[in-house]
Design a protein around this motif. Structure first.
Motif, PDB file in Angstrom:
ATOM      1  N   LYS A   1      81.159  50.497  40.607  1.00 53.72           N
ATOM      2  CA  LYS A   1      82.204  51.165  41.176  1.00 53.72           C
ATOM      3  C   LYS A   1      82.446  52.652  40.707  1.00 53.72           C
ATOM      4  O   LYS A   1      82.741  53.525  41.413  1.00 53.72           O
ATOM      5  N   ARG A   2      82.197  52.800  39.272  1.00 55.52           N
ATOM      6  CA  ARG A   2      82.354  53.933  38.397  1.00 55.52           C
ATOM      7  C   ARG A   2      81.370  54.961  38.885  1.00 55.52           C
ATOM      8  O   ARG A   2      81.449  55.952  39.180  1.00 55.52           O
ATOM      9  N   GLU A   3      80.067  54.312  39.291  1.00 53.62           N
ATOM     10  CA  GLU A   3      78.932  55.180  39.471  1.00 53.62           C
ATOM     11  C   GLU A   3      79.069  55.790  40.996  1.00 53.62           C
ATOM     12  O   GLU A   3      78.999  56.953  41.368  1.00 53.62           O
ATOM     13  N   VAL A   4      79.841  54.789  42.064  1.00 51.83           N
ATOM     14  CA  VAL A   4      80.184  55.468  43.366  1.00 51.83           C
ATOM     15  C   VAL A   4      81.258  56.502  43.141  1.00 51.83           C
ATOM     16  O   VAL A   4      81.325  57.410  43.825  1.00 51.83           O
ATOM     17  N   GLU A   5      82.080  56.151  42.328  1.00 51.71           N
ATOM     18  CA  GLU A   5      83.279  57.097  42.207  1.00 51.71           C
ATOM     19  C   GLU A   5      82.915  58.708  41.650  1.00 51.71           C
ATOM     20  O   GLU A   5      83.199  59.612  42.066  1.00 51.71           O
ATOM     21  N   LEU A   6      81.814  58.450  40.609  1.00 49.70           N
ATOM     22  CA  LEU A   6      81.134  59.680  40.147  1.00 49.70           C
ATOM     23  C   LEU A   6      80.499  60.538  41.093  1.00 49.70           C
ATOM     24  O   LEU A   6      80.535  61.758  41.239  1.00 49.70           O
ATOM     25  N   MET A   7      79.633  59.753  42.133  1.00 53.00           N
ATOM     26  CA  MET A   7      78.905  60.025  43.262  1.00 53.00           C
ATOM     27  C   MET A   7      79.759  60.794  44.239  1.00 53.00           C
ATOM     28  O   MET A   7      79.708  62.236  44.625  1.00 53.00           O
ATOM     29  N   GLU A   8      81.057  60.469  44.599  1.00 53.21           N
ATOM     30  CA  GLU A   8      82.189  60.813  45.190  1.00 53.21           C
ATOM     31  C   GLU A   8      82.591  62.043  44.775  1.00 53.21           C
ATOM     32  O   GLU A   8      82.828  63.257  45.337  1.00 53.21           O
ATOM     33  N   MET A   9      82.780  62.115  43.516  1.00 54.93           N
ATOM     34  CA  MET A   9      83.525  63.186  42.606  1.00 54.93           C
ATOM     35  C   MET A   9      82.580  64.581  42.752  1.00 54.93           C
ATOM     36  O   MET A   9      82.939  65.873  42.912  1.00 54.93           O
TER      37      MET A   9
ATOM     38  N   GLU B   1      69.574  44.877  34.854  1.00 50.88           N
ATOM     39  CA  GLU B   1      70.911  45.359  35.205  1.00 50.88           C
ATOM     40  C   GLU B   1      70.955  46.514  35.872  1.00 50.88           C
ATOM     41  O   GLU B   1      72.044  46.613  36.670  1.00 50.88           O
ATOM     42  N   LEU B   2      70.094  47.517  35.535  1.00 46.97           N
ATOM     43  CA  LEU B   2      70.098  48.679  36.286  1.00 46.97           C
ATOM     44  C   LEU B   2      69.828  48.547  37.672  1.00 46.97           C
ATOM     45  O   LEU B   2      70.398  49.192  38.524  1.00 46.97           O
ATOM     46  N   ASN B   3      68.778  47.383  37.904  1.00 43.72           N
ATOM     47  CA  ASN B   3      68.589  47.283  39.306  1.00 43.72           C
ATOM     48  C   ASN B   3      69.758  46.641  40.209  1.00 43.72           C
ATOM     49  O   ASN B   3      70.016  46.799  41.321  1.00 43.72           O
ATOM     50  N   GLU B   4      70.604  45.923  39.451  1.00 44.87           N
ATOM     51  CA  GLU B   4      71.559  45.010  40.026  1.00 44.87           C
ATOM     52  C   GLU B   4      72.651  46.084  40.460  1.00 44.87           C
ATOM     53  O   GLU B   4      73.195  46.214  41.198  1.00 44.87           O
ATOM     54  N   ILE B   5      72.897  46.959  39.365  1.00 46.92           N
ATOM     55  CA  ILE B   5      73.936  48.126  39.632  1.00 46.92           C
ATOM     56  C   ILE B   5      73.355  48.965  40.607  1.00 46.92           C
ATOM     57  O   ILE B   5      74.180  49.314  41.759  1.00 46.92           O
ATOM     58  N   SER B   6      72.364  49.362  40.716  1.00 45.68           N
ATOM     59  CA  SER B   6      71.838  50.123  41.954  1.00 45.68           C
ATOM     60  C   SER B   6      71.883  49.453  43.190  1.00 45.68           C
ATOM     61  O   SER B   6      72.260  50.163  44.323  1.00 45.68           O
ATOM     62  N   SER B   7      71.747  48.023  43.327  1.00 48.20           N
ATOM     63  CA  SER B   7      71.882  47.282  44.470  1.00 48.20           C
ATOM     64  C   SER B   7      73.272  47.217  44.993  1.00 48.20           C
ATOM     65  O   SER B   7      73.589  47.413  46.213  1.00 48.20           O
ATOM     66  N   LYS B   8      74.269  47.094  43.873  1.00 51.71           N
ATOM     67  CA  LYS B   8      75.695  47.128  44.169  1.00 51.71           C
ATOM     68  C   LYS B   8      76.054  48.465  44.952  1.00 51.71           C
ATOM     69  O   LYS B   8      76.959  48.486  45.420  1.00 51.71           O
ATOM     70  N   VAL B   9      75.506  49.386  44.161  1.00 47.92           N
ATOM     71  CA  VAL B   9      75.921  50.833  44.553  1.00 47.92           C
ATOM     72  C   VAL B   9      75.404  50.932  45.851  1.00 47.92           C
ATOM     73  O   VAL B   9      75.995  51.645  46.609  1.00 47.92           O
ATOM     74  N   LYS B  10      74.307  50.504  46.186  1.00 47.97           N
ATOM     75  CA  LYS B  10      73.648  50.771  47.706  1.00 47.97           C
ATOM     76  C   LYS B  10      74.629  50.077  48.675  1.00 47.97           C
ATOM     77  O   LYS B  10      74.698  50.433  49.667  1.00 47.97           O
TER      78      LYS B  10
ATOM     79  N   LYS C   1      80.823  40.873  36.022  1.00 50.57           N
ATOM     80  CA  LYS C   1      82.009  41.773  35.921  1.00 50.57           C
ATOM     81  C   LYS C   1      81.902  43.068  35.489  1.00 50.57           C
ATOM     82  O   LYS C   1      82.297  44.273  36.212  1.00 50.57           O
ATOM     83  N   VAL C   2      80.975  43.340  34.502  1.00 55.14           N
ATOM     84  CA  VAL C   2      80.834  44.473  34.003  1.00 55.14           C
ATOM     85  C   VAL C   2      80.022  45.443  34.844  1.00 55.14           C
ATOM     86  O   VAL C   2      80.108  46.537  35.065  1.00 55.14           O
ATOM     87  N   LEU C   3      78.952  44.634  35.607  1.00 51.54           N
ATOM     88  CA  LEU C   3      78.002  45.259  36.613  1.00 51.54           C
ATOM     89  C   LEU C   3      78.991  45.856  37.844  1.00 51.54           C
ATOM     90  O   LEU C   3      78.526  46.991  38.352  1.00 51.54           O
ATOM     91  N   GLU C   4      79.984  45.163  38.212  1.00 53.06           N
ATOM     92  CA  GLU C   4      80.680  45.613  39.304  1.00 53.06           C
ATOM     93  C   GLU C   4      81.488  46.863  39.018  1.00 53.06           C
ATOM     94  O   GLU C   4      81.709  47.654  39.704  1.00 53.06           O
ATOM     95  N   ILE C   5      82.200  46.748  37.859  1.00 54.68           N
ATOM     96  CA  ILE C   5      82.951  47.946  37.293  1.00 54.68           C
ATOM     97  C   ILE C   5      82.013  49.218  37.068  1.00 54.68           C
ATOM     98  O   ILE C   5      82.269  50.223  37.749  1.00 54.68           O
ATOM     99  N   ALA C   6      80.748  48.812  36.795  1.00 50.88           N
ATOM    100  CA  ALA C   6      79.731  49.991  36.691  1.00 50.88           C
ATOM    101  C   ALA C   6      79.369  50.507  37.747  1.00 50.88           C
ATOM    102  O   ALA C   6      79.339  51.616  37.974  1.00 50.88           O
TER     103      ALA C   6
END
Length: 446
Positions: free
Chosen positions: A419-427, A131-140, A412-417
């Motif tokens: 997007k939130r990770e990207v928002e935190l990085m932008e903040m 799951e973390l790898n999927e989130i990191s790939s989506k964030v990338k 759906k949860v991974l996509e939301i996670a």
């Protein structure tokens, strides 16, 4: 000159004694012989460490009290309660509410090998790592879409713009229009392929054979040119062309395009001189059948179809059990039907392999009626085979549906996670945040 004497640490760190540790305010007393079951762990090193070795002790713990023989660690006490189980039971279970990734870091701190984890926890840890790898790939992927300034040269900018235009429907209005056009082209092409087989809409060629209507052929040609241009542009703008060409969906796209040009080469480029006309027509007909592969292009534009594919992939074990049940049932009931129907003079069961067809259509509740039993025992056998087929099909349905729901909600949860990770990085990287930090530091200094 008066100097503060160095404290005389009392001996008490012996292999046969005990050691008291304070983990985040929770005091735990452990026996030395228990700790020495894992001599390479941090507690075992602390136990055998000399009481006079001040620096050595501080390298193993955050603080210590020699009077109480208590060592302090600023770590998670809940995780430590799981870790000390290894000294007593030779295995560790991750309790609910503890992040498995953080728990692995705790195990690394206490110098406990991850192999002592129980198998259920290992599978749970593997799932969380995926799951973390999927989130990191989506964030990338999201960051790559946002970081257009990384492209230095004009060609790189054009390549990135073209890639987002062809692969990222949500990046711009033009990309969304192209995605809709590609989706409609697939539907139109599939519709033309079906309608072209209607005899009333076909025309007669010079040899007196029915062929597709010229208008339908023109529409088919336009769709194939669109598919070709789309595939070439996506391949040209792809950052990794080898990975792009070997991707499953892109292989399907290529297989949907290739028959059109092979048919053209066999029909118009003089290959009839190298082989018989009948063979050429058979090859053309076979390649035309391959056009059904373009229907699978819809999966590129439908998240639901992709989720269904992944869910079926996760349900291979259940599908294998279904095929095994059906295979055993088909063999048993076809053999029984052949044996029971031999006494009837007008039997339709000539052999056991021929009876396989009857067993298949009966157990799958199709029942064409071309083969049916005529004896009483044969009819009873048919009724039992029908009931067993219904049960065999119904058993794996719930796990397959459950896998689909779990995977869909997980995506759906991974996509939301992501997007939130990207928002935190932008903040964190925004100038306003830096200003607030600087203001907070200045006020703190005042």
């Amino acid at each position: 000159m008066w100097t503060t004497p160095k404290p005389n640490y009392r001996p008490g760190l012996s292999a046969h004694g005990e050691i008291a540790v304070n983990i985040g305010g929770v005091r735990v007393v452990l026996l030395g012989d228990v700790i020495n079951r894992y001599p390479e762990s941090r507690l075992a090193e602390l136990l055998t460490c000399s009481s006079q070795n001040y620096e050595g002790i501080l390298s193993l713990c955050d603080d210590f009290d020699t009077g109480r023989k208590e060592f302090y660690f600023d770590r998670d006490p809940d995780a430590f309660k799981c870790i000390i189980d290894v000294y007593y039971f030779d295995e560790i279970h991750i309790k609910n509410g503890i992040c498995p990734i953080c728990f692995i870091k705790e195990m690394e701190f206490w110098k406990i090998d991850a192999s002592v984890l129980d198998e259920c926890c290992k599978s749970y840890l593997t799932e969380k790592e995926e799951e973390l790898n999927e989130i990191s790939s989506k964030v990338k992927i999201i960051l790559e879409d946002l970081e257009v300034e990384r492209c230095v040269t004009r060609s790189q900018k054009c390549q990135r713009f073209l890639w987002r235009l062809m692969e990222k429907p949500g990046s711009s209005l033009a990309a969304r229009v192209i995605a809709i056009a590609s989706f409609l082209s697939v539907l139109v092409s599939a519709f033309v392929m079906c309608v072209g087989t209607i005899p009333e809409l076909q025309v007669t060629d010079g040899d007196g054979k029915l062929v597709e209507h010229p208008i339908l052929e023109a529409i088919e040609t336009v769709c194939m040119l669109w598919f070709t241009a789309e595939y070439v542009l996506r391949l040209a703008s792809s950052p990794n062309k080898i990975h792009f060409a070997l991707s499953f969906m892109n292989v399907i796209d290529f297989m949907a395009i290739m028959p059109f040009y092979v048919v053209l080469s066999l029909t118009y480029l003089g290959t009839t001189s190298m082989m018989e006309l009948a063979n050429v027509q058979q090859a053309v007909q076979a390649l035309r059948i391959m056009r059904i592969a373009r229907v699978f292009k819809l999966a590129r534009h439908s998240a639901g179809l992709q989720t269904l594919t992944y869910a079926l992939k996760r349900s291979l074990k259940e599908l294998g059990l279904l095929l095994m049940y059906m295979g055993v049932g088909i063999f048993v009931f076809s053999a029984l039907a052949y044996t029971m129907e031999q006494s009837h003079p007008e039997t339709l069961f000539r052999s056991i392999p021929q009876s396989f067809w009857w067993a298949i259509i009966t157990m799958t509740t199709v029942g064409y009626g071309d083969i049916y039993p005529k004896t009483t025992l044969g009819k009873c056998n048919a009724a039992v085979s029908f009931l067993c087929g219904v049960i065999a099909i119904a058993l794996p349905i719930h796990p397959i549906i459950n896998n689909f729901v779990i995977f869909y909600n997980k995506q759906k949860v991974l996509e939301i996670a992501a997007k939130r990770e990207v928002e935190l990085m932008e903040m964190k990287s925004s100038p306003e945040t830096e200003r607030r930090r600087s203001r907070g530091e200045s006020s703190a200094s005042l």
